[in-house]
Scaffold this active site. Structure first.
Site, PDB file in Angstrom:
ATOM      1  CE1 TYR A 161       0.537   0.020   4.479  1.00  0.00           C
ATOM      2  CE2 TYR A 161      -1.786  -0.474   4.742  1.00  0.00           C
ATOM      3  CZ  TYR A 161      -0.544  -0.271   5.297  1.00  0.00           C
ATOM      4  OH  TYR A 161      -0.405  -0.339   6.639  1.00  0.00           O
ATOM      5  CD  GLU A 162      -0.641   4.805   1.887  1.00  0.00           C
ATOM      6  OE1 GLU A 162      -0.828   5.565   0.927  1.00  0.00           O
ATOM      7  OE2 GLU A 162      -1.499   4.583   2.754  1.00  0.00           O
TER       8      GLU A 162
END
Lengths: 574, 574
Positions: free
Chosen positions: B429-430
């Site tokens: 994620y990110e």
């Protein structure tokens, strides 16, 4: 929502490994012509069909529902019992058992491959098969004629299943601390009392009986591991006429709530005046159990290969379908498999899996030819390397399979996270990686001053030299890289041997050394494959893929040998 | 059954990093004397106490029970809501928010450390805090006075929480594929329609309102990412007088069943004529969202450090208590921490965690000093390295923490497996590690021909040279190893830059290059720590431990630079 693709057994790889990669027909050679590579490939293909249709579809229910303890008995996930019966009926249990025990006696290069297939399609299920086969070997080696008649025949037929009872709450790696006590009853049987934990398939409802192989201490036995004896203790007692009698005094106290392999019941067993029978010599338990343990260790490498390949297949299928953004230098609509880093992840997985599979076959072949000079010693040298290295690599491979899926990989319904969870036990059970590395360094390197290691290096170097001498640019490059890695490995071995007088230095870097050897041996397998491809002289798509895989392995995995060699040189830092 | 030890915040490490490791008082320098290292350490210690007593005890219920969707609303695990209220009351939300937004404006070196502590004690909980802080930055940079008044003040006070709405089923990494549509209503508000997935803390019952920051396309907007605009859409509509009105037309369709961070609700949100307000310029959404995204990426490195350290603490506590077998060269009764390989695992974890923590502080300090020449560019250079490298390292560290526990590590009740599961999302994620590496290679290396990288190498080389010139044998060895690694890194950078004309070659090895830089930078942090220890001239037990840790890192982790440099040189293999 993505769904897992059907399992596909690596039949082409085994055909290549059996028939070509090692420059001879492995089967024809080790069986003296009784079997050929082609026969073996037929077995692999049939197993692949069975696994894909019967075992693989149960993997999800095995994970989600798992084994459950209900009123003191283990209930397997729906479908497991039926699958086991079909597995037995199809002859897969008997196929691998040695002829001396009444089995079909498939060579190890074949049974090992079957292990990959059962584990890839359903690792939780495969553990039952693996433990039964290990117990068959142990009983075949040490059991009395009466025990063979009563128990071994039922294991070989697949009617009953087997377990390995070693661990206790205070006796894990240190078997010498085992406290379970076996007392002679005077009628030929023994009374067993104690607690065993982490007993895989310790109870279940798929077979009418379960045979526990139990390490226990006897009254007045020597301290430590040398005072242990081995016993057979059935879940259900067997009458003199072979029919089943009453339940033995063995209770399943609990089953574990684990990170993975939920379909495999991991039991805490309480022995409370349970009936057992001595297997082999009094105080000779450890040797008997090690027959089984060594079989399990070799089998673990194929479990690692299988779980890894299943995860890879799922990642490859997802990457071939999922489209996301433009792909650099590729036409619009190219799926994510074309992204350079997804391609890197997939090549990393597949090249590593080939290396694991091929080294597993090589070690199994050495075991099949154990009567040839030096082959047995080489097989023993490689067993801890293979178990330690392959199971550690499986952690990265199953992790990479999640990474290919992006955010979807973290969602349990996608199914790929299961392999990551299942894989995590492999570097722990049947002896942690540290235990493998202690065996390797202590018994197989320091003890002979690195002589066996040098035998391996000379073989690897010969293959490397052969490739380095060719004009084929890829093959040449592979050979040069491998030759440099052999030199680094020789230096690391010399550094390790120099620590003989300060053993903490050696054991502080024994795992890095094990990983170095595994990585080098994996590259050697790719080099042998490269030689075989060049020998064939064709230029099929599959040949090109094998060369690219070898090129990739020696560019992405093999260089770690240099890093690990530096680490080995450092010894203990404290 | 083992239980997790109480969480202990790394106060001594932060005191060392703030006051000594970089040769100056980082706080005094960046705040112009308004704060000192000692003040900052007081904040860290207070946060550590809060985390240990309030957040850490909820981690198990967060994992076992998890967030649940009941009748369309998310219910957090018991205790999470109360903990959130206490967190707000203690001022921890306001502490970090910039002064321009009405917060206390703690420097980033401090707020980053707080991020480690919240994540170590309860990663699922910390995600809410992190996303709210990121949204505060985004609104502070771009929101109109009216939106600041209505939303930003409530976020800074902690009364409301924030989310980031980017991903859709067909738009993950490729934000240009976003299809959520925002249509102007003519009254200053917009109607939003679409599906967003993977929305962390997208619904919950701990705060009276939730502010969604939504990327959406507007009618007639340009194709792709340049046509996206940013909107604020609250869970509950806000009346003109600031009181809460009706529910907005945003439905939580489902929450995900994930591998880890079960306490953090990951929502599928359906926007069906929901009310939103434009933030910043029309079609300027990506830039606005990237303010938030970049904050999250830096924060991720501290999440990685926190989860890793929590796992390490549990492994270290277990290893210090568990006894198993005789330990080579140590007295009887020595716990397993004394086994050479357990010691190796623990040193591997702790030396890697120090490197991650120190590099995180260095990058936060660069951001705090962004007005100094070159500091901002260096911070931007390091952000993808830090996020990618630290989150990947966390996978190995949390895996090693399981390994230290042996079979107990695989049992969920032990608790250490949770960290392994929680950690697996971080490299995804990110922005996945591949995305970080593309940012690094594309924007920060190829674009300036490696000039910024060389600035870093020159700094690392200066530290290495300083150590290599000393007579202290450990420091000298560390300096020599680091100097060699700098040379390998320069070669790898030159190889990468040479791929500028064939970018698939560069991007095929961009992750290995990122890992190389992270590994090198980690060693640089240890080298700076070594310089600081020598400067102090004492010989405390803690100083000796810092030297041993640097020695270990440069013997076990740093050599990977050489392997990775060989990989980078290979370019694409296909």
């Amino acid at each position: 929502m993505t769904t897992a693709p059907p399992y596909r057994a690596p039949v082409e790889d085994y055909a290549f490994l059996y028939g070509e990669a090692f420059g001879r027909d492995l089967l024809e050679h080790s069986t003296g012509g009784a079997l050929t590579a082609s026969d073996a490939v037929d077995v692999i293909a049939a197993a692949g069909d069975f696994a894909a249709s019967v075992l693989a579809p149960l993997e999800t229910v095995g994970d989600r529902v798992g084994a459950q303890l209900i009123d003191g008995d283990v209930r397997l996930p729906d479908g497991f019992g039926d699958a086991y019966r079909r597995f037995v009926e199809a002859g897969w249990v008997t196929a691998e058992a040695p002829e001396s025990a009444g089995g079909d006696g498939l060579p190890r290069v074949v049974s090992a491959a079957l292990g990959e297939i059962w584990n890839a399609s359903n690792a939780a299920f495969a553990l039952c098969w693996g433990l039964t086969q290990g117990q068959i070997l142990a009983l075949d080696a040490a059991a009395s004629p009466a025990l063979r008649e009563t128990y071994l025949t039922k294991l070989v037929s697949g009617e009953w299943t087997g377990t390995m009872n070693l661990t206790e709450p205070d006796a894990g790696t240190d078997l010498g601390a085992i406290r379970t006590l076996a007392t002679p009853r005077g009628d030929g049987s023994w009374s067993i009392r104690g607690q065993k934990i982490f007993i895989t398939w310790g109870d279940h409802d798929a077979a009418e009986n379960i045979v526990h192989l139990v390490l226990a201490r006897t009254p007045d036995a020597p301290e430590g591991a040398r005072g242990l004896s081995l016993f057979v203790a059935p879940r259900v007692l067997v009458n003199a006429d072979g029919t089943l009698g009453e339940r033995n005094a063995i209770t399943t106290v609990a089953i574990e709530h684990k990170l993975g392999i939920h379909g495999s019941p991991t039991c805490q067993l309480a022995y409370d005046d349970a009936t057992g029978y001595l297997v082999g010599e009094l105080h000779g338990g450890l040797a008997g159990m090690f027959v089984m343990m060594n079989a399990e260790r070799s089998a673990m490498a194929f479990q690692a290969t299988g779980i890894s390949d299943r995860a890879r297949q799922q990642a490859a299928a997802y990457a071939a379908e999922r489209r996301q953004g433009p792909v650099l230098g590729r036409p619009a609509g190219t799926p994510i498999a074309g992204h350079p880093d997804v391609q890197r992840l997939l090549s990393s997985m597949s090249s590593d899996i080939f290396a694991m599979r091929a080294l597993g076959v090589h070690v199994a072949d050495l075991a099949d030819r154990a009567d040839e000079p030096g082959a047995g010693a080489l097989a023993e040298f490689f067993v801890p390397v293979l178990k330690g290295w392959a199971t550690e690599e499986a952690l990265r491979i199953t992790s990479d399979a999640i990474q290919v899926h992006g955010g979807m990989g973290f969602i349990e319904e996608t199914g790929v996270a299961q392999h990551y969870r299942d894989a995590r036990i492999m570097p722990i059970y049947e002896g942690t990686t540290a235990i493998q590395s202690n065996d390797l360094v202590g018994r197989k390197v320091l003890r002979d001053g690195g002589a066996t290691a040098e035998t391996v290096f000379a073989q690897v170097s010969a293959t490397a030299g052969q490739l380095a001498a060719t004009e084929h640019p890829t093959a040449h490059r592979i050979g040069v890289r491998l030759q440099r890695a052999v030199e680094a490995s020789r230096r690391a071995t010399a550094d390790l041997v120099a620590f003989a007088a300060s053993p903490r230095d050696a054991f502080a870097v024994s795992v890095p050394y094990l990983m170095l050897l595994g990585t080098l041996a994996g590259a050697w397998m790719h080099a042998l494959a490269t030689v075989a491809v060049l020998r064939r002289g064709e230029a099929s798509e599959q040949d090109a893929a094998r060369l690219a895989s070898a090129d990739f392995y020696t560019a992405h995995h093999l260089p770690r040998v240099h890093a690990l060699a530096e680490t080995v040189a450092a010894g203990e830092i404290a």
